[in-house]
Design a protein around this motif. Structure first.
Motif, PDB file in Angstrom:
ATOM      1  N   GLN A   1      -8.405  -6.492   8.872  1.00 40.76           N
ATOM      2  CA  GLN A   1      -7.706  -7.006   7.694  1.00 40.76           C
ATOM      3  C   GLN A   1      -9.015  -7.482   6.806  1.00 40.76           C
ATOM      4  O   GLN A   1      -8.609  -7.697   5.324  1.00 40.76           O
ATOM      5  CB  GLN A   1      -7.032  -8.344   8.079  1.00 40.76           C
ATOM      6  CG  GLN A   1      -5.673  -7.968   8.566  1.00 40.76           C
ATOM      7  CD  GLN A   1      -4.537  -7.639   7.888  1.00 40.76           C
ATOM      8  OE1 GLN A   1      -4.503  -7.877   6.493  1.00 40.76           O
ATOM      9  NE2 GLN A   1      -3.695  -7.174   8.563  1.00 40.76           N
ATOM     10  N   GLU A   2     -10.127  -7.763   7.293  1.00 38.82           N
ATOM     11  CA  GLU A   2     -11.172  -8.261   6.293  1.00 38.82           C
ATOM     12  C   GLU A   2     -11.672  -7.293   5.312  1.00 38.82           C
ATOM     13  O   GLU A   2     -12.070  -7.679   4.257  1.00 38.82           O
ATOM     14  CB  GLU A   2     -12.393  -8.653   7.351  1.00 38.82           C
ATOM     15  CG  GLU A   2     -13.133  -7.585   8.000  1.00 38.82           C
ATOM     16  CD  GLU A   2     -12.687  -7.460   9.442  1.00 38.82           C
ATOM     17  OE1 GLU A   2     -13.293  -6.946  10.297  1.00 38.82           O
ATOM     18  OE2 GLU A   2     -11.705  -7.553   9.630  1.00 38.82           O
ATOM     19  N   TYR A   3     -11.385  -6.064   5.427  1.00 38.58           N
ATOM     20  CA  TYR A   3     -11.688  -5.130   4.455  1.00 38.58           C
ATOM     21  C   TYR A   3     -10.512  -4.500   3.591  1.00 38.58           C
ATOM     22  O   TYR A   3     -10.872  -3.871   2.612  1.00 38.58           O
ATOM     23  CB  TYR A   3     -12.131  -3.527   5.090  1.00 38.58           C
ATOM     24  CG  TYR A   3     -13.214  -3.845   6.019  1.00 38.58           C
ATOM     25  CD1 TYR A   3     -14.241  -4.365   5.647  1.00 38.58           C
ATOM     26  CD2 TYR A   3     -12.866  -3.423   7.445  1.00 38.58           C
ATOM     27  CE1 TYR A   3     -15.422  -4.518   6.666  1.00 38.58           C
ATOM     28  CE2 TYR A   3     -14.039  -3.427   8.344  1.00 38.58           C
ATOM     29  CZ  TYR A   3     -15.345  -4.077   7.809  1.00 38.58           C
ATOM     30  OH  TYR A   3     -16.330  -4.416   8.864  1.00 38.58           O
ATOM     31  N   PHE A   4      -9.319  -5.096   3.593  1.00 45.33           N
ATOM     32  CA  PHE A   4      -8.312  -4.875   2.900  1.00 45.33           C
ATOM     33  C   PHE A   4      -7.950  -6.011   2.102  1.00 45.33           C
ATOM     34  O   PHE A   4      -7.838  -7.164   2.331  1.00 45.33           O
ATOM     35  CB  PHE A   4      -6.977  -4.593   3.799  1.00 45.33           C
ATOM     36  CG  PHE A   4      -7.426  -3.677   4.494  1.00 45.33           C
ATOM     37  CD1 PHE A   4      -6.460  -2.275   4.227  1.00 45.33           C
ATOM     38  CD2 PHE A   4      -7.941  -3.317   5.491  1.00 45.33           C
ATOM     39  CE1 PHE A   4      -6.433  -1.162   5.018  1.00 45.33           C
ATOM     40  CE2 PHE A   4      -8.144  -2.223   6.210  1.00 45.33           C
ATOM     41  CZ  PHE A   4      -7.425  -1.037   6.076  1.00 45.33           C
ATOM     42  N   LYS A   5      -7.578  -5.589   0.618  1.00 48.22           N
ATOM     43  CA  LYS A   5      -7.447  -6.921  -0.385  1.00 48.22           C
ATOM     44  C   LYS A   5      -6.075  -5.948  -0.977  1.00 48.22           C
ATOM     45  O   LYS A   5      -6.006  -4.827  -1.457  1.00 48.22           O
ATOM     46  CB  LYS A   5      -8.493  -6.661  -1.418  1.00 48.22           C
ATOM     47  CG  LYS A   5      -9.698  -7.013  -0.901  1.00 48.22           C
ATOM     48  CD  LYS A   5      -9.688  -8.429  -0.270  1.00 48.22           C
ATOM     49  CE  LYS A   5     -11.251  -8.514   0.329  1.00 48.22           C
ATOM     50  NZ  LYS A   5     -11.191  -9.376   1.471  1.00 48.22           N
ATOM     51  N   ASP A   6      -5.146  -6.796  -1.140  1.00 47.83           N
ATOM     52  CA  ASP A   6      -3.895  -6.711  -1.945  1.00 47.83           C
ATOM     53  C   ASP A   6      -4.021  -6.206  -3.292  1.00 47.83           C
ATOM     54  O   ASP A   6      -4.929  -6.722  -4.067  1.00 47.83           O
ATOM     55  CB  ASP A   6      -2.734  -7.997  -2.012  1.00 47.83           C
ATOM     56  CG  ASP A   6      -2.220  -8.325  -0.801  1.00 47.83           C
ATOM     57  OD1 ASP A   6      -2.116  -7.343   0.380  1.00 47.83           O
ATOM     58  OD2 ASP A   6      -2.111  -9.618  -0.674  1.00 47.83           O
ATOM     59  N   SER A   7      -3.271  -5.328  -3.859  1.00 47.34           N
ATOM     60  CA  SER A   7      -3.193  -4.644  -5.198  1.00 47.34           C
ATOM     61  C   SER A   7      -1.859  -4.503  -5.670  1.00 47.34           C
ATOM     62  O   SER A   7      -0.907  -4.912  -5.043  1.00 47.34           O
ATOM     63  CB  SER A   7      -3.607  -3.148  -4.832  1.00 47.34           C
ATOM     64  OG  SER A   7      -3.500  -2.232  -6.047  1.00 47.34           O
ATOM     65  N   ASP A   8      -1.866  -4.789  -7.050  1.00 49.10           N
ATOM     66  CA  ASP A   8      -0.687  -4.688  -7.661  1.00 49.10           C
ATOM     67  C   ASP A   8       0.080  -3.559  -7.951  1.00 49.10           C
ATOM     68  O   ASP A   8       1.020  -3.519  -8.474  1.00 49.10           O
ATOM     69  CB  ASP A   8      -0.985  -5.414  -9.128  1.00 49.10           C
ATOM     70  CG  ASP A   8      -1.237  -6.985  -9.173  1.00 49.10           C
ATOM     71  OD1 ASP A   8      -0.813  -7.641  -8.137  1.00 49.10           O
ATOM     72  OD2 ASP A   8      -1.896  -7.463  -9.818  1.00 49.10           O
ATOM     73  N   THR A   9      -0.715  -2.515  -7.598  1.00 45.79           N
ATOM     74  CA  THR A   9      -0.257  -1.104  -7.703  1.00 45.79           C
ATOM     75  C   THR A   9       0.944  -0.886  -6.664  1.00 45.79           C
ATOM     76  O   THR A   9       0.845  -1.293  -5.528  1.00 45.79           O
ATOM     77  CB  THR A   9      -1.450  -0.048  -7.294  1.00 45.79           C
ATOM     78  OG1 THR A   9      -2.271  -0.352  -8.254  1.00 45.79           O
ATOM     79  CG2 THR A   9      -0.564   1.469  -7.609  1.00 45.79           C
ATOM     80  N   HIS A  10       2.051  -0.240  -7.399  1.00 47.50           N
ATOM     81  CA  HIS A  10       3.393   0.149  -6.593  1.00 47.50           C
ATOM     82  C   HIS A  10       3.482   1.596  -7.081  1.00 47.50           C
ATOM     83  O   HIS A  10       3.614   1.950  -8.369  1.00 47.50           O
ATOM     84  CB  HIS A  10       4.445  -0.660  -6.902  1.00 47.50           C
ATOM     85  CG  HIS A  10       4.110  -1.941  -6.460  1.00 47.50           C
ATOM     86  ND1 HIS A  10       4.286  -2.593  -5.143  1.00 47.50           N
ATOM     87  CD2 HIS A  10       3.765  -3.198  -6.973  1.00 47.50           C
ATOM     88  CE1 HIS A  10       3.894  -3.740  -4.989  1.00 47.50           C
ATOM     89  NE2 HIS A  10       3.526  -4.077  -6.208  1.00 47.50           N
ATOM     90  N   THR A  11       4.092   2.605  -6.352  1.00 47.01           N
ATOM     91  CA  THR A  11       4.641   3.813  -6.648  1.00 47.01           C
ATOM     92  C   THR A  11       5.888   4.134  -5.930  1.00 47.01           C
ATOM     93  O   THR A  11       6.106   3.259  -4.963  1.00 47.01           O
ATOM     94  CB  THR A  11       3.583   4.941  -6.462  1.00 47.01           C
ATOM     95  OG1 THR A  11       3.187   4.755  -4.752  1.00 47.01           O
ATOM     96  CG2 THR A  11       2.174   4.839  -7.122  1.00 47.01           C
ATOM     97  N   THR A  12       6.772   5.060  -6.209  1.00 50.16           N
ATOM     98  CA  THR A  12       7.849   5.303  -5.751  1.00 50.16           C
ATOM     99  C   THR A  12       8.051   6.802  -5.282  1.00 50.16           C
ATOM    100  O   THR A  12       7.627   7.645  -5.937  1.00 50.16           O
ATOM    101  CB  THR A  12       9.057   5.036  -6.750  1.00 50.16           C
ATOM    102  OG1 THR A  12       9.064   3.855  -7.147  1.00 50.16           O
ATOM    103  CG2 THR A  12      10.392   5.590  -6.200  1.00 50.16           C
ATOM    104  N   CYS A  13       8.384   6.660  -4.009  1.00 50.38           N
ATOM    105  CA  CYS A  13       8.544   8.274  -3.300  1.00 50.38           C
ATOM    106  C   CYS A  13       9.883   8.318  -3.556  1.00 50.38           C
ATOM    107  O   CYS A  13      10.882   7.491  -2.870  1.00 50.38           O
ATOM    108  CB  CYS A  13       7.909   8.383  -2.020  1.00 50.38           C
ATOM    109  SG  CYS A  13       8.315   9.593  -1.027  1.00 50.38           S
ATOM    110  N   PRO A  14      10.454   9.503  -3.698  1.00 48.36           N
ATOM    111  CA  PRO A  14      12.061   9.690  -3.572  1.00 48.36           C
ATOM    112  C   PRO A  14      12.781   9.671  -2.541  1.00 48.36           C
ATOM    113  O   PRO A  14      13.752   9.142  -2.214  1.00 48.36           O
ATOM    114  CB  PRO A  14      12.086  11.217  -4.276  1.00 48.36           C
ATOM    115  CG  PRO A  14      10.905  11.632  -4.831  1.00 48.36           C
ATOM    116  CD  PRO A  14       9.890  10.586  -4.226  1.00 48.36           C
TER     117      PRO A  14
END
Length: 95
Positions: A33-46
């Motif tokens: 977890q210490e290497y992971f930062k939340d992002s505001d990016t979202h994508t959609t897969c069908p």
């Protein structure tokens, strides 16, 4: 054992990944977890649903949106719900 490596650092490791479309999806408890930062990016897969992203921060470097996961996967993709996959130079090594 599968290990996700970026910037010469193991950022996730597990024996229990799920392989979909050539990507290993790691259980959330397998990521460091210490290497992971939340992002505001979202994508959609069908067929999988809406993906959310993490950016990686290792050794003073950032790899924007290099990890993704499906917080609420579609019925067809329930096996990867909440699991994390990688791209953008992250290597997954299988021992």
């Amino acid at each position: 054992m599968k290990r996700a490596i970026w910037n010469d650092t193991i950022i996730a490791e597990s024996e229990k990944t799920v392989m979909i479309e050539g990507n290993h999806y790691f259980p959330i408890e397998a990521i460091k977890q210490e290497y992971f930062k939340d992002s505001d990016t979202h994508t959609t897969c069908p067929w999988k649903g809406v993906a959310s992203y993490y950016s990686l921060e290792v050794g003073g470097q950032t790899n924007k949106d290099a990890a993704w996961y499906y917080p609420k996967a579609s019925e067809l993709a329930k096996s990867i719900e909440g699991k994390v996959a990688f791209w953008k130079g992250v290597q997954v090594v299988v021992d």
